[in-house]
Design an enzyme around this catalytic site. Structure first.
Site, PDB file in Angstrom:
ATOM      1  N   LYS A   1       0.881  -1.184   0.000  1.00 37.44           N
ATOM      2  CA  LYS A   1       0.000   0.000   0.000  1.00 37.44           C
ATOM      3  C   LYS A   1       0.911   1.225   0.000  1.00 37.44           C
ATOM      4  CE  LYS A   1      -1.859   3.029   1.950  1.00 37.44           C
ATOM      5  NZ  LYS A   1      -1.669   4.449   1.567  1.00 37.44           N
TER       6      LYS A   1
ATOM      7  N   CYS B   1      13.611  10.238   7.182  1.00 36.03           N
ATOM      8  CA  CYS B   1      13.509   9.741   8.564  1.00 36.03           C
ATOM      9  C   CYS B   1      14.856   9.844   9.257  1.00 36.03           C
ATOM     10  CB  CYS B   1      13.008   8.319   8.569  1.00 36.03           C
ATOM     11  SG  CYS B   1      13.962   7.259   7.492  1.00 36.03           S
TER      12      CYS B   1
ATOM     13  N   GLU C   1       9.318   1.214  11.091  1.00 38.28           N
ATOM     14  CA  GLU C   1      10.402   2.169  10.793  1.00 38.28           C
ATOM     15  C   GLU C   1       9.770   3.549  10.904  1.00 38.28           C
ATOM     16  OE1 GLU C   1      13.415   1.231  10.303  1.00 38.28           O
ATOM     17  OE2 GLU C   1      13.486  -0.636   9.169  1.00 38.28           O
TER      18      GLU C   1
ATOM     19  N   GLU D   1      10.443  15.847  15.696  1.00 39.53           N
ATOM     20  CA  GLU D   1      10.799  15.634  14.290  1.00 39.53           C
ATOM     21  C   GLU D   1      10.080  16.685  13.444  1.00 39.53           C
ATOM     22  OE1 GLU D   1       9.246  12.215  12.162  1.00 39.53           O
ATOM     23  OE2 GLU D   1      11.250  11.887  11.372  1.00 39.53           O
TER      24      GLU D   1
END
Ligand code: NAD
Length: 485
Positions: free
Chosen positions: A181, A290, A256, A387
């Site tokens: 997906k 990331c 992750e 983040e």
């Protein structure tokens, strides 16, 4: 060349059981070019009915040709996929540049990395094996590495090709049948990958791709009782939901998630060597990485020097359309620009020491943000803790090794860290002490490294992808004990 000219497959369909099939609901989602803000096409809006069909197809593949295929043959198919990717690198790069907004050179590197994952895993396919275990007299005991079965792969928009390569590549290597997906914001190269895999002779059902929204197709995939392993790359918030669904179905999950990765620059560091890594690791893909290095920790004796040199580099950064191939492209969406702008507002009281330049011909409707460097920043400030997922870095001073380690370990995340020092003893001490899935010494990221196991600790997630380690994660171990007297 327009985007449409590069698309050699129908983007408005799902790829299920080796064929392109219209989504059962008939719905579509728009494709936006982040460089211009223009709608350039449409993708299928898959829903739970399409996920059901994809999981059924994967299940059938496991009992058919794919399930019976030798590891050697699986490896050969992966090698062919890699070769076909290499013949289309420029085309894939142009597609990705216009779908994700990343500068062409960076998009090209992603396409090459996708091919590299296929090459690496092609070679590994017949080299993963079990072991024999000395046991009681009259027994022979051995272990078998087997696929989980149907694996679900939910990927984000920032590095579609690389993340598909590392996750689907490893899963196929071990003989799993995959349902992918991709992210609704950028899924064209996932569809291209499916078409390439078909051209390479991957049996029907071994790979199925269902584009769609996270809370529709994504949620349907992660909660599907027919899925035996979930690999998720994305935000912490959605990662928690995925882990809950996996818990309900009692299946393993690889998460992750995000990061706030530090680089530690000590008094004896070679700043000439470090400088490009300090800056590039923060602004690559407009900071939407990331493993972006968003925190630069510098020993106080070199603080002014590092700040000055990073600021100089920032003033040379050019921001513009992905196809212009400058240093930095736009952010993925108006929404992402809003989020990053919110952080810049939160930093309004801080000293902004460096800023990139948005070129004058960048379309007003594109999602551009000038890379921004703040210093000095307190380690507890939100810009040093959260983040940002945009081209924003903070520089934080420290006085000694203990303090550096404390600041480095002082966020919820732990994905990547690097240490810049000539002292071997300090390198070894800190490599152990840093709470991080990867630690680099006198470099950052080691060029991507498909061979290097990757993943986080803390809120950066758990499980490892890339390298051989991923092959253990995408398989399950069976112990066979035979009593023969
Ligand atoms: P996101 O979590 O919003 O979306 C990621 C994927 O999850 C998309 O495919 C989305 O459609 C799907 N999704 C969304 N809601 C869902 C739901 N309820 N159920 C199932 N699937 C759902 O993340 P994003 O905004 O696309 O990506 C940004 C985040 O991803 C950042 O936090 C970044 O750090 C992280 N990321 C991590 C890595 C890594 O390897 N650690 C790599 C890339 C991105």
């Amino acid at each position: 060349m327009s985007l449409a000219q590069d698309l050699w497959f129908n983007t408005e369909k799902c790829f299920i059981n080796g064929a392109w099939i219209a989504p059962i609901s008939g719905g579509t989602l728009p494709v936006e070019d982040p460089s211009t803000g223009q709608i350039t096409g449409a993708i299928a809006r898959g829903t739970s009915a399409d996920i059901d069909a994809a999981v059924d197809a994967a299940e059938s593949a496991l009992t058919g040709e794919w399930g019976r295929m030798s590891a050697l043959e699986r490896g050969r198919i992966l090698a062919r996929i890699g070769q076909l990717v290499l013949t289309r690198v420029d085309q894939l790069a142009r597609i990705e540049a216009q779908d994700v907004g990343k500068p062409l050179t960076q998009a090209r590197a992603d396409a090459v990395a996708l091919a590299r994952y296929m090459e690496f895993y092609a070679g590994a396919a017949d080299k993963i094996h079990g072991e024999t275990i000395p046991y009681l007299d009259g027994y022979t005991v051995y272990t078998l590495r087997e696929p989980h079965g149907v694996t679900g792969h939910i990927v984000p928009w920032n590095y579609p090709m690389q993340i598909i390569g590392r996750s689907v590549g490893a899963a196929l290597t071990m003989g799993n049948a995959c349902v992918l997906k991709p992210a609704e914001e950028a899924c064209l190269t996932a569809l291209a990958f499916a078409e390439i895999a078909r051209e390479a002779g991957l049996p029907a059902g071994a790979l199925n791709v269902v584009p769609g929204l996270g809370n529709e197709a994504g949620a349907a995939l992660s909660s599907h009782p027919g899925v035996h392993h979930i690999s998720f790359t994305g935000s912490v918030g959605v990662g928690k939901l995925i882990q809950k669904s996996a818990g309900e179905n009692v299946v393993p999950v690889t998460l992750e998630l995000g990061g706030k990765s530090p680089q530690l620059v000590f008094e004896d560091a070679d700043i000439d060597d470090a400088l490009p890594f300090l800056v590039n690791a923060g602004i690559q893909n407009a900071g939407q990485t990331c493993s972006a290095s968003s925190r630069i920790l510098v020993h106080r004796s070199r603080f002014d020097e590092v700040c000055e040199r990073m600021a100089q580099s920032y003033s040379a950064l050019k921001v513009g359309p992905a196809l212009s191939d400058l240093n930095v492209g736009p952010l993925i969406s108006a929404r992402q620009k809003e989020i990053v702008s919110g952080f810049l507002n939160a930093g309004a009281q801080l000293e902004k020491i460096g800023e990139g330049v948005i070129v004058s011909d960048a379309p007003q409707s594109g999602h551009y943000i000038a890379p921004t460097l703040f210093a000095p920043v307190d380690a507890n400030h939100s810009l040093a803790q959260d983040e940002i997922f945009g081209p924003v870095q903070v520089v934080i001073p420290f006085d000694n090794e203990d303090e550096a380690a404390m600041i480095a370990n002082g966020t919820d995340f732990g994905l990547v860290a690097s240490i810049w020092t000539e002292s071997g003893a300090r390198q070894m001490r800190l490599a152990k002490r840093l709470r991080s899935g990867q630690v680099f010494i006198n470099n950052y990221g080691a060029g991507g490294g498909v061979e290097l196991p990757f993943g986080g600790v803390g809120k950066s997630g758990h499980g490892r992808e890339k390298g051989f380690e991923a092959l253990y994660g995408f398989s399950t171990l069976k112990t066979v004990a035979a009593k023969h007297g």
